[in-house]
Design a protein around this motif. Structure first.
Motif, short mmCIF file in Angstrom:
data_model
loop_
_atom_site.label_atom_id
_atom_site.label_comp_id
_atom_site.label_asym_id
_atom_site.label_seq_id
_atom_site.Cartn_x
_atom_site.Cartn_y
_atom_site.Cartn_z
N LYS A 121 -6.76 6.10 4.64
CA LYS A 121 -5.41 5.61 4.35
C LYS A 121 -5.08 5.92 2.89
CE LYS A 121 -3.76 3.18 7.89
NZ LYS A 121 -2.51 3.52 8.54
N HIS A 122 -3.87 6.34 2.70
CA HIS A 122 -3.38 6.48 1.32
C HIS A 122 -3.04 5.10 0.77
CE1 HIS A 122 -2.58 10.84 1.01
NE2 HIS A 122 -2.66 10.75 2.32
N ALA B 199 -6.20 -3.21 -0.87
CA ALA B 199 -7.29 -2.46 -0.24
C ALA B 199 -7.85 -3.25 0.94
CB ALA B 199 -8.39 -2.15 -1.26
N ILE B 200 -8.05 -4.53 0.74
CA ILE B 200 -8.58 -5.36 1.83
C ILE B 200 -7.62 -5.37 3.01
CG2 ILE B 200 -8.98 -7.73 2.55
CD1 ILE B 200 -11.22 -7.40 1.03
N ALA C 157 -3.32 8.32 -11.23
CA ALA C 157 -3.42 6.99 -11.85
C ALA C 157 -2.99 5.85 -10.93
CB ALA C 157 -2.61 6.96 -13.14
N ASP C 158 -2.11 6.14 -10.01
CA ASP C 158 -1.66 5.03 -9.16
C ASP C 158 -1.81 5.35 -7.69
OD1 ASP C 158 0.17 7.02 -8.99
OD2 ASP C 158 1.91 5.70 -8.96
N HIS C 159 -2.71 6.27 -7.39
CA HIS C 159 -2.73 6.76 -6.02
C HIS C 159 -4.16 7.10 -5.65
CE1 HIS C 159 -0.81 9.78 -2.98
NE2 HIS C 159 -1.42 8.77 -2.42
N TYR C 160 -4.64 6.47 -4.60
CA TYR C 160 -5.99 6.80 -4.17
C TYR C 160 -6.09 6.69 -2.65
CZ TYR C 160 -6.52 1.71 -4.05
OH TYR C 160 -6.37 0.37 -3.80
N ILE C 161 -7.22 7.13 -2.15
CA ILE C 161 -7.41 7.13 -0.70
C ILE C 161 -8.63 6.31 -0.33
CG2 ILE C 161 -7.96 8.58 1.29
CD1 ILE C 161 -6.45 10.81 0.02
N LEU C 162 -8.46 5.51 0.68
CA LEU C 162 -9.60 4.75 1.18
C LEU C 162 -10.14 5.44 2.43
CD1 LEU C 162 -10.09 1.01 1.42
CD2 LEU C 162 -10.23 2.28 3.55
N VAL C 163 -11.41 5.74 2.40
CA VAL C 163 -12.04 6.37 3.56
C VAL C 163 -13.09 5.43 4.12
CG1 VAL C 163 -13.41 8.31 4.37
CG2 VAL C 163 -11.72 8.65 2.58
N ALA D 167 -11.09 15.87 3.13
CA ALA D 167 -10.18 16.76 2.44
C ALA D 167 -8.76 16.21 2.53
CB ALA D 167 -10.23 18.15 3.08
N VAL D 168 -8.08 16.23 1.39
CA VAL D 168 -6.68 15.84 1.37
C VAL D 168 -5.87 17.13 1.40
CG1 VAL D 168 -4.90 14.53 0.18
CG2 VAL D 168 -7.31 13.90 -0.08
#
Lengths: 364, 364
Positions: free
Chosen positions: A167-168, A221-222, A150-156, B157-158
């Motif tokens: 980046k996490h 994110a930016i 819910a509060d954590h994603y990865i930018l590829v 992959a994480v």
DNA sequence: ATTTAGCACTCTTCTTTTGCGAGTGCTAAA
DNA sequence: TTTAGCACTCGCAAAAGAAGAGTGCTAAAT
């Protein structure tokens, strides 16, 4: 850049070449007698001495001290590399070695370069370097956002050079998969192809607008994208085979060695030099020729690696000024050819495994 | 592990400590007279000589040659580090430096470690290393597949350690976004949590089954996953400040220096050593204590970095055996503390920029 | 029983000396 | 223009010498 050959008689050239060759091999000053023996010249040592005296006057040779033989000067090496060098043919064994080792390590560009530098180092017995140059302008060609929690994603991000960076991120407000894919779409619409300095406020506002009530995550994110781009600008350099530096007697002078190691460590100067070079061929930088501060008694040979016509990296060799240029040039040439092949193959096959490359059956 | 203190009188201890301190500072053998002057002892140099002779017999000291002073042996250093070492307090200036520099470099773990190793190197004036240990078993905790074009996609992959890895792939048959997301889902269902050696044929067959007519891309993707996992197993090590090695007179012995450089270059041994260490505290490996071949006259001090109780990396220092342990230990301790803080902060803020963006919630 | 003073002895290290050899520059002849 | 011959210059390396530091031992003192 090249020197007028007139003014240098055939005999002078032959003598100069003989001196450089001998000095590369032996390391010490070369005397007139030695040349007479190892070179079939129809004259005597006295004549050679005269010629040598003239060559010294012209700046091609130097005398360490009054009664030693001659040593090639920087200018002498330059002339040698530009005009006198005989091409060294790689043995088939060496070629095979390149092929095998590189194939085994095949993978991302970084790894290929690193492997190539290692290989260059061990084939030539000098110190190898692998360089990812600074790019004046990288951009990102594809964004993806991966939801983790819910509060954590990865930018590829896939960059214009084909590298993938990630980046996490933690959103300050909760994120949803939906919001993320909306954001990804928006990024792909507005940020693709832009270099760091062209991400301006209006663009950001436009994206926030599109995100509606999910605009909260746009900011961080930016910033991350921005950071990613600047990071790519940085360039990188890896050194392999430092221990080989020590084999060469000129490096037993600790002061010089330290200076060279320092330069290798700082990387700045070399990176600069390589990044600014425009030639796509092999470059040879001898001693203090360049304004860049490479160690006085050493030389840097490097070759850019091209992909689709763009420079994406470089491999090179650092060694004493009296290095075996013929071999080094041949090795780098050979390696870069193989890298080019590999990258092409790599693009056409799968993600980088040397299972024979045969994709017929498609499963393990 | 530790040595029985009985058998070493107070005076012996004082003398041993004095010798080690003096040797660390000066580098040469230290004699009885010197100790008498710099240490207020109530005895004469002759007594000290006697004590020294006994200490030598016990193995704590060595004599380079018959009429030189004494030098601490490996055992002597060990005893010193274990029992005699006084704690060195970092100056506030140094602490501030750590904080500032690390903050500026904050980002992914790799970069933090690298920055920390740099910092350790410049604070202590020895050579720093940053290590990502081999993991006995990494697994992947999340898959994502990114569609680029009809025959070209990226696998992201994480890993269980939080790192993100990616590979370019080309399908032998055309791929569709739909097929990719189906495959990603399938991977997430079946491969999450598995280490490389537990990806077995039945699992693969199950995935292919689920993919139905899109099973064609499974093979190369799985291979990539497999390769990714093995790659993670590898461990990595970066060295900074090699040039500092040269400052120490013991390194003017070219042979030894070359050996040490070689070890630093190969990395294998050190990586092994660090990866196998279980202690979470600071480790001090002196000379040939370990079965691992570190250079005979040097020492390695390192400290694992923990995240959520797991070892995710290590920072360390390599230097001459007679290094200033007090300072090195304090520096590493301080740095590792800061890294821990940073990583926590990093997790609670966003993806890696120190914009002061304050966040409330945070779990690991 | 421990400590101390004194002294002869041993080794390293630094400097000086000496001899050798390589290589040159010059001169005079071909 | 080339060559032969020769005296001269240096650097290098082994040898020799001098200096110093530090020890071990013995015999006296505590």
């Amino acid at each position: 850049m090249s020197f007028p050959d007139r003014g240098l008689s055939e005999r002078k050239k032959q003598i100069l070449k003989a001196i450089v060759d001998a000095h590369i091999e032996g390391g010490g000053p070369v005397g007139s007698k030695y040349i007479l023996q190892n070179q079939h010249l129809t004259c005597s040592s006295a004549t050679i001495r005269n010629e040598m005296a003239e060559l010294e006057e012209m700046g091609y040779l130097e005398q360490p001290h009054a009664s030693a033989g001659r040593v090639p000067s920087e200018l002498g090496y330059r002339f040698y590399v530009d005009s006198l060098l005989e091409h060294y043919a790689m043995t088939t064994a060496e070629i095979a070695q390149i092929n095998n080792l590189l194939k085994a390590k095949m993978g991302e560009l970084d790894q290929i370069l690193l492997a190539a530098s290692n290989l260059a180092s061990s084939l030539t017995n000098y110190t190898g370097i692998a360089i990812k140059p600074r790019f004046r302008s990288v951009s990102i060609s594809k964004f993806e956002l991966i939801f983790l929690s819910a509060d954590h994603y990865i930018l590829v991000a896939v960059t214009s050079t084909g590298a993938v960076k990630s980046k996490h991120l933690r959103g300050k407000t909760d994120v949803t998969p939906t919001a993320l894919s909306k954001l990804a779409a928006s990024f792909n619409r507005h940020l693709v192809g832009l270099s760091a300095d062209r991400i301006t406020l209006p663009i950001i506002m436009r994206i926030e607008e599109e995100m509606g009530e999910d605009a909260g995550i746009v900011g961080s994110a930016i910033k991350t994208v921005y950071g990613l781009l600047s990071e790519m600008d940085e360039g990188e350099m890896r050194v392999s085979g430092i221990d080989r530096l020590l084999q060469y007697p000129e490096c037993s002078d600790v002061g010089q060695l330290q200076e060279l190691l320092g330069t290798l460590e700082k990387k700045e100067d070399i990176l600069d030099l390589v990044s600014r070079t425009e030639s796509n061929g092999i470059n040879v930088v001898i001693g203090s020729e360049s304004e860049v501060k490479v160690m006085n008694n050493s030389a840097l040979v490097f070759k850019p690696i091209l992909q689709d016509g763009k420079t994406v990296g470089a491999i090179g060799i650092i060694g004493p000024r009296r290095m075996d240029y013929a071999k080094v040039l041949a090795t780098l040439e050979g390696l870069s050819g193989n890298i080019a092949n590999l990258m092409q193959a790599n693009n056409q096959l799968n993600g980088g495994f040397s299972d024979g490359g045969n994709e017929k059956d498609g499963n393990a």
